[in-house]
Motif scaffolding. Structure first.
Motif, short mmCIF file in Angstrom:
data_model
loop_
_atom_site.label_atom_id
_atom_site.label_comp_id
_atom_site.label_asym_id
_atom_site.label_seq_id
_atom_site.Cartn_x
_atom_site.Cartn_y
_atom_site.Cartn_z
N GLY A 1 0.80 -1.22 0.00
CA GLY A 1 0.00 0.00 0.00
C GLY A 1 0.83 1.26 0.00
O GLY A 1 0.31 2.36 0.24
N ALA A 2 2.13 1.13 -0.30
CA ALA A 2 3.04 2.28 -0.26
C ALA A 2 3.13 2.96 -1.62
O ALA A 2 3.04 2.31 -2.67
N THR A 3 3.34 4.27 -1.59
CA THR A 3 3.64 5.00 -2.82
C THR A 3 4.86 4.37 -3.48
O THR A 3 5.87 4.11 -2.82
N THR A 4 4.77 4.13 -4.79
CA THR A 4 5.84 3.42 -5.49
C THR A 4 6.15 4.12 -6.80
O THR A 4 5.25 4.62 -7.48
N VAL A 5 7.43 4.15 -7.14
CA VAL A 5 7.87 4.73 -8.40
C VAL A 5 8.76 3.72 -9.11
O VAL A 5 9.58 3.04 -8.50
N ASP A 6 8.57 3.59 -10.42
CA ASP A 6 9.41 2.71 -11.24
C ASP A 6 10.44 3.56 -11.98
O ASP A 6 10.14 4.64 -12.51
N PHE A 7 11.65 3.05 -12.03
CA PHE A 7 12.75 3.77 -12.66
C PHE A 7 13.73 2.74 -13.23
O PHE A 7 13.59 1.54 -13.01
N GLY A 8 14.74 3.21 -13.93
CA GLY A 8 15.75 2.31 -14.46
C GLY A 8 16.96 3.08 -14.94
O GLY A 8 17.06 4.30 -14.76
N ALA A 9 17.88 2.35 -15.54
CA ALA A 9 19.03 2.95 -16.23
C ALA A 9 18.98 2.47 -17.67
O ALA A 9 18.57 1.34 -17.95
N PRO A 10 19.38 3.31 -18.62
CA PRO A 10 19.20 2.98 -20.03
C PRO A 10 20.20 1.95 -20.54
O PRO A 10 21.36 1.94 -20.15
N LEU A 11 19.72 1.07 -21.43
CA LEU A 11 20.62 0.12 -22.09
C LEU A 11 20.02 -0.30 -23.41
O LEU A 11 18.82 -0.10 -23.67
N LEU A 12 20.85 -0.91 -24.25
CA LEU A 12 20.42 -1.56 -25.49
C LEU A 12 20.51 -3.07 -25.32
O LEU A 12 21.21 -3.58 -24.44
N SER A 13 19.81 -3.79 -26.20
CA SER A 13 19.86 -5.26 -26.27
C SER A 13 19.33 -5.93 -25.01
O SER A 13 19.85 -6.96 -24.57
N MET A 14 18.30 -5.35 -24.40
CA MET A 14 17.73 -5.96 -23.20
C MET A 14 17.32 -7.40 -23.47
O MET A 14 16.71 -7.71 -24.50
N HIS A 15 17.67 -8.30 -22.55
CA HIS A 15 17.41 -9.73 -22.59
C HIS A 15 18.29 -10.48 -23.58
O HIS A 15 18.06 -11.66 -23.85
#
Length: 437
Positions: free
Chosen positions: A397-411
């Motif tokens: 029930g907590a405030t949540t933010v999604d973030f990341g760092a940029p990359l190419l060729s994910m997976h």
């Protein structure tokens, strides 16, 4: 303001962390070693939590959670002090060894493997692969069972692609059958190989004492700097070990800053397959530990719910940088640059948990760290991936933010990120865990 993270140091630190972490179990071991070196002590879930303020962590298989209660205690906030949580995941798509893996075909010894998660399958072809994982053996541990890790960096395996002469249409669209075409070769002979015997040598017990295993393949080519000015990092498992590494570095810095709240780092396993396990983001791991922290500090369940009401969670997973060869696959007004700083991830259908309150918390953290922030939105006509964010938000029930760092060729078996981003990533997460009072 200037942050304390050096770009060259953090780029090399990421490389070292990734190369030592071919599996989630090893990633937790690497995180635990860094935390222990900085004075964090390990606790067991089966024992009572410490009642005195301190910095601790626990490991549940391929997941880890760490916290520091000293700053909140020094501020006199009591057991209902809120949490600042950075979450990430330790697993990456790969090929995992089956229970009965020994095959013999046309004089070739091969291993039966199962596809884990959603890898770019073609990136695993014609690549030198090693083996690593966790082996369960007879022993003197709980229930007469012990676990042992191994990491074999030898070039053992290869998933050989069919020659172009035998399928002239491969370049027009490669189709791989997961059962038939992805078995790695690892020898020649007139009898199947002996995988159990191989494990016996790796963990130093008789083959008959091996009770089970969680073993997976990994590319043996080491991570390295790339580019004309060495401004890039090429490595496996950047999704999501880059966030795991940045999270560890951020928590260590937050421990020095002693924020007037409780900073928490949680590294989940099994995100790539939906997180529904005893140690995934859908498990009780995070909420149970948060509740035990409140109770061990002398608080009540009412205090626990009060603490959650003032908690903010940052869910970290890697983000798609704009691909120069496929720029049309990206949202035109949300172009993402490598070495451009952390990436806020937004989705109206809550595949990412970010709302304006979470965005504000992360934006302020980037401002406090003195790093730029980018914003990612998927094209409206493309499906959007998801993260641990919506799950942890729903469970707490907590405030949540999604973030990341940029990359190419994910997976891909080998991904590409910027060499300057690890330092900015760690700086932003550190500021999030220790916001200015």
């Amino acid at each position: 303001m200037a942050h304390p993270f050096d770009a060259e140091t953090e780029a090399q630190g990421l490389i070292d962390f990734v190369d030592a972490s071919p599996t989630p179990f090893h990633a937790c071991g690497q995180a635990a070693a860094r935390l222990s070196e900085a004075g964090f002590t390990e606790v067991s879930e089966s024992e009572a939590f410490p009642t005195e303020p301190g910095a601790h962590f626990l490991v549940r298989g391929g997941s880890l959670i760490a916290w520091d209660t000293r700053g909140a205690d020094a501020a006199g906030l009591g057991p209902a002090a809120g949490f600042r949580v950075v979450g990430a995941h330790t697993d990456s798509p790969n090929l995992r060894v089956k229970p009965n893996p020994d095959h013999l075909k046309a004089g070739w010894q091969s291993l039966g493997v199962e596809v884990y998660g959603g890898p770019l399958l073609n990136s695993w072809l014609d690549r030198d692969l090693g083996l690593a994982g966790r082996v369960t053996v007879r022993g003197e541990g709980r229930g007469g069972v012990e676990t042992r890790l191994f990491h074999d960096t030898s070039a053992l395996l290869r998933v050989a692609q069919l020659a172009i002469h035998l399928d002239r249409e491969q370049n027009d669209g490669l189709t791989l059958n997961r059962q038939l075409h992805l078995e790695p070769l690892w020898g020649l002979g007139d009898a199947p190989g002996d995988f159990r015997g191989y494990l016996s040598e790796q963990v130093g017990v008789p083959a008959g004492d091996i009770l089970g295993w969680d073993v997976m393949t990994h590319p043996v080519e080491p991570s390295r700097r790339l580019g004309r000015r060495r401004e890039l990092v090429a490595a496996p498992r950047l999704d999501n070990l880059a966030t795991s590494y940045a999270g560890v570095r951020a928590l260590l810095q937050a421990a020095v800053d002693e924020p007037a709240l409780v900073p928490v780092l949680v590294l989940f396993d099994h995100e790539e397959i939906g997180s529904t396990s005893e140690r995934g983001a859908m498990s009780t791991l995070l909420p149970s530990v948060l509740e035990r922290l409140v109770l061990s500090a002398g608080g009540s369940r009412e205090d626990y719910w009060r603490a959650l009401a003032s908690t903010v969670i940052a869910s970290g997973d890697m983000a798609h940088a704009t691909h120069p060869n496929y720029a049309d696959r990206h949202e035109p007004l949300h172009q993402i640059a490598v070495n451009g700083g952390p990436v806020l991830k937004v989705n109206a259908n809550l595949r990412y948990a970010t709302d304006s309150l979470g965005e504000a918390a992360f934006r302020l953290a980037c401002e406090q760290a003195g790093v730029p922030m980018q914003s990612f939105v998927i094209r409206t006509d493309l499906p959007c991936g998801s993260t641990i964010g919506p799950m942890t938000s729903a469970l707490t029930g907590a405030t949540t933010v999604d973030f990341g760092a940029p990359l190419l060729s994910m997976h891909s078996a080998r991904e590409l990120c910027g060499a300057e981003d690890p330092a900015m990533y760690a700086a932003a997460l550190s500021a999030f865990l220790a916001p200015l009072r």
